[in-house]
Every structure is written in C-alpha cells, then in structure tokens.
Design an enzyme around this catalytic site. Sequence first.
Site, PDB file in Angstrom:
ATOM      1  N   GLU A   1       4.903   5.861   1.212  1.00  0.00           N
ATOM      2  CA  GLU A   1       3.951   4.764   1.030  1.00  0.00           C
ATOM      3  C   GLU A   1       4.641   3.407   1.175  1.00  0.00           C
ATOM      4  OE1 GLU A   1       2.170   5.711  -2.772  1.00  0.00           O
ATOM      5  OE2 GLU A   1       0.624   6.890  -1.809  1.00  0.00           O
TER       6      GLU A   1
ATOM      7  N   GLU B   1      -1.958  12.962   1.664  1.00  0.00           N
ATOM      8  CA  GLU B   1      -2.462  12.993   0.292  1.00  0.00           C
ATOM      9  C   GLU B   1      -3.974  12.809   0.269  1.00  0.00           C
ATOM     10  OE1 GLU B   1      -0.462  10.624  -2.619  1.00  0.00           O
ATOM     11  OE2 GLU B   1       1.548  11.192  -1.911  1.00  0.00           O
TER      12      GLU B   1
END
Length: 734
Positions: A184, A253
């Site tokens: 991320e 995710e």
Amino acid sequence: MAKNAGLLILSLSFLFFLFFSVAVSRNVTFDHRSLIIDGQRKLLISASIHYPRSVPAMWPDLVAAAKRGGVDVIETYVFWNGHEPSPGQYYFEDRFDLVRFAKIVRDAGMYMILRIGPFVAAEWNYGGVPVWLHYVPGTVFRTDNEPFKSHMASFTTFIVQMMKRENLFASQGGHIILAQIENEYGDIESVYGDGGRSYSRWAANMALSQNIGVPWIMCQQYDAPDNVINTCNSFYCDQFKPSSANKPKFWTENWPGWFQNFGTAKPHRPPEDIAFAVARFFQKGGSLQNYYMYHGGTNFGRTSGGPFITTSYDYDAPIDEYGLVRLPKWSHLKELHEAIKLCEQTLLYGTSKFLSLGSHQEADIFEHSGKCVAFLANVDERNDKLVIFRNVRYNLPAWSVSILPDCKNVVFNTAKVRSQNSRVEMVPENLKASAGSGKLSWQVYTEKAGVWGAPDLIKNELVDHINTTKDTTDYLWYTTSFYIDGNEFLSNGSLPILMVESKGHAVQAFVNGQLQANSSGYTIKLEAPITLRAGVNEIALLSMTVGLQNAGPFYEWLGAGLTSVKISGLRNGGLDLSGAAWAYKIGLVGEHQNIFKADGNHDVRWTPASDPPKNQPLTWYKVEVAPPQGNEPVALDMQSMWKGQAWLNGKAIGRYWSLTSSVYNKCTQNCDYRGPFSPDKCRTGCGEISQRWYHVPRSWFQPSGNTLVFFEEKGGDPTRITFARRRVTAGAPA
C-alpha cells in the site's frame, strides 16, 4: 544379473526423479489478461490466512476448509518483527514456522502468494517492522535512506533464500506463484516526496534482483515498473485499472469484514455484498482476487497494532477466529467460486463486449470458440429490475450480479443466498481443578505501585513512553514525590484536582499507593479529584500502550506517554510537576521475573488464596485447571475482569479489556446489503463489551496441570472467569 538389474532399477529411478523434478517445475508469467502458469491463463481465487494468527495444529484444517470453499491460493504476509526480534537473530518456530505453513499449503495441492513486505500494516504491531530498527541511527521507515534499505534488503533476501532452499517457488517445482514487495505504498508515496519515489523504485529493483522465477507484485503502487504488477486493495475493485495496458487486474485485498477496536461495536459485511464485489471484479476483467481475511484469527500476545485493536482478529471472515466455517458466508462464496470457474476459459481467452440494459443495469459478454459467458448486473441500490437480454427476461435484484456460463441460464445470483445459516453459541464451562472435583487453588501476587527496585532512569522531565520501553513491555512507571503544607488545602473541604495529559494509550494514577483515577484514549486529558495528605506525597502514574501504530506516513515517530502533570485546587493555585524529578521503571516485577511461565523465577512469592481478592489493581492471579471437555474450540470468558493480559502454560493469549461500545453507535440487527459498504454500515452489539471471549487454542492444553495466569491492571473478579466452548448448534456442516 541381479546386480545389473538393481543398477538398472536405480538408474531408472534416478531418471524418473530427474524427469519428475523437471516436469513439475512451473513457468509463471503474465500478460494483459491474467497470470500464466505453464502456458495457460489462470483465473484464481485466493484466501488470506496469516500463520501467526493461528497455531500449527489449526493450519491443516484451515487450509482444507479454504480448499473446500473453492479457493485455489493461500496468501500470507511475512511478519518481520516476529522473525527478527533483534538484529540478525531469527525465529521461525511454533506460530512463526513459515516453511511448515507453506508446505501444508503445498501438500494440499494449492498455490501460494507470499507477501514479504517486509512492511505489512495488517493491524499488526508497528506494521510488522521491528521496533529496534527505529533506533538505528539515521533510520526513517520506508524512505530512501540507507539504514532502512539495508535492513529491509537483508531480511527480504533472507526470506527469499530460505524459501529457495526448500524449493518452494514455482520455478523450482514449488507452489509460490507470486511474491509481494512493500505494501500500500502508492497511497503515501507523495507524502515522502522524492525520497518516497526513489525508495519505491529501489524496492522494486531490489525485489527483481532476487531472481525467484515468478512475478513480483506491489500493492497500490501506481507507478510500478513494467515487470512488476500493481494490485488493488478496496471494498470494490471493479473500476481498478492496472498501471499499464500489458498488466492484468489483481485484487490483493477484498475485505469480507473489518477489524475491531476495543470499545467499538462489532463490524459485519453481508455475504450478498461481498459476492457482488467479487462478481463485478471478474465481470470487469479481473483474473485474481484475494479475500483479506478468509480466516482472520487471533492477535496473540502483544501482536495487535492500532492502537486499541482487539485481540480477536475475526474480521467476520468466511472461517471464523476459532476455525469454524461461517455460514452462510463461506457457502455462498463457495457457490460463487463454482459459478465463476465454469466461465474460466471463456473469460480469459474470449473477447468482451459491454451492453447497457437500463439506467443502472448492464451486461458484460465474453465469447470464445463458440462459447458465451454473460454477467448481468443491477447496480441500482434500491430497486429490483426486469431486463431483456437476448430476447429472454431476467429479474435482477437490486445490487446484484447474475452469472450465465452459457449466456442463457443463471447459475448464480449474488443477492440470492441459498445456503443454510449456522447458529453458533458459546457454551460456558466453569474452571475445574486439575485434581478431579477439588476446589480451585488460586495464588496471588500484587505489584507495588510505582518504582520497584532501582529506577531505570531519573529525569527532570516527562519522557516518551515508546522511546523509553522500546516496546519491550506495555508498562512504564512515572513516579515523583512532592511536599504539601497542611495550610494548602482549601477550607471548604474540596479535594485537589490531578490533571494529566498523555499521548496515549492508557494511564492509571496512584497517590500514596492508592489507585485514584484512570483514563485511556488516543490522547488523554485526565482530571480527577485526589486525596493528599499534609507532608510528602508520592504520585505514581502507570502509562500503558495498547499496540503500536501500524500504518501511515512517518508512523514510527508517533509517541505515547505523559506530557503534562499538574495539581490544581490548592490555596496557592496549584503545582506543575511536569519538570519535577521523575523516576522511571520499565515494566512490572512479574514480567521481569517471567512469573507467567512454568520455568519463571520462583523468587517471587505467590500467596495462596482460597478466595482471591477482588477488584484489586496490579494483581497477578494463577490457577491450575483441567482442560475443557470435548474437542470444540475454546475461549476464556473475561467479562468479570477489567483490563490486563492472560497466559496459558506460558503461552500469551493476549490483552483483554472489557470496554463497552457506546449505546449511541449505529447498530442494526437487519443489515441492508444493498449499496456501497463501509465498516460502520452493519455493526452489532452497541452497549455491549467489545470483546468478551478470548481464543485459547486446544493444542495449548495439556491432559492435566494447565496453568492459567492473569495480570489485572485495575480490578476484577477472577472467580467468575469461565471457559466457553464454541459450538455450532444449527446449520449444514461444511
């Protein structure tokens, strides 16, 4: 002749071994559409199961349940701070036996995605980066600076080489088909400026230099190099576009639930909405999606981050914290996976066409070699719609996708849950003495409030909690003394007011050995009346952390602990003790003596107590118990205690805290799956304890002589602690 025959057999065996070794090695590449394994495009369903959030005895059943649910791939992070607790000292035992976990996945006939990070976030303490690294001079996490890059590269290389030695990468005949570097990062790269952009390029190139023979991915890294795949994390990824046209759409995710903080209501995500998100992703050209989490598990010990993230990491996942499949979520997604797999070849090799069926209704059609697949979507958040597709009428419920593997017959609609619900209950079972029906024999040890033994340091200032403890413990004592003239007390009898400010996470105030106030929060402003005496008074403040920050730009610089201590309500106005001479002590006597372990220091004198003291702060309790009956998963019911930590046979169960959520939170018993999801949309349990039960793995129990130890910070009733067996009382077995 016999000798020659034996040689012939050995030669043939060697050739067979050589041929087999070569035959099972896999070539893994990618194109614009999907991952390619041995020349074949693959549509993959992946499931996150984090090995340290369960125990080795659970791993085979967790992996098997995922496979039964239609999962092809198991994904896990690699937790740097669990594997390198001090520089150059590695740990890969028990819950951190990464190779053992990987081989269980391999032996189940499944692929694996290894997200090495080594920064993971993951609601894990310090985002998985070792706390010691923050104190290496010149280190700034996740930026272009040599100390961080050097240690990161060393750990990443260590993990890669370890997996290579075990021949676990697909290029070696293993099952690891993807590896991830960083996590991320694109979301915060701009905050770090040029140091962030140069670091992301360095991280990608460092990963590529490892030569593992399978592709690398970077999560939400929008400028990932051409030979690194950028992936998406979100509740929905149907609009996600790869960073270049020659890369596939991967979703690392998909959140089927959410994590929970102490003091908040329980989050849930309806199975209809998760299925909708998955179907939309594949409808819009996705080829690999991963559930984060498929089994959330437990933040054992002090591994939870946050701060304030609960010991439970259940995540409302398809497999619950205890390893039981959650119906109908698990089974509804299983049906979805089966439907999508019927479409695999046509989806991956066909040409696609978009067709509008109404203002909020649409079709995506895939055709290949005379075969046709269609996804019919109604993204209207409220209204069901009747549509005409290829001269056939289809009823599309609001916020749903219908899958037609032959462009004619609907085999699955995301809004129509056909599987049975499971009803789960926690069956209480009183703690029983190991020696049959005898009465429990409790032992007690009480900590001294304030500095015990010699101070670790004395300073005329309030120090940062984390910089002082370096996260070796949750606890730091701040202690000072001051003199009060009897004439300073107000004549009206009103009490002085203690005012404490702190960067968090919790604090308890003891005055002359008595607990007089406590507070908690991300920042703390405690104001409470206190009882002082004429003469010398001692104030001892116990600062407590509840998991360290786990994400965000420069998160390692966020501190904790006291910043101001004052007393008001005296005749002369008040006292500012912030610059007084403070004595500091890191941790508790019981921690230093390891009294929660079977082989702990026996210099600590436990006091036998047939009726242990209740509502007493700073108290250790120990009791020997028999294992619970049966073979169902086990928890401790801790609602009679307030806040502290628990151990069984020396293994850290985790932090407990009986905080209740506000009755004013938005809770609903009937969650409407329609429309975009957010973590606060479908919460339950407002006004209830946020976490009442704490998972204790069955494998931690011995046939007899099981030692439970609790450290209670504020006060509770240990005699009301019970076990609870998690039992499925209704619902079809999986």
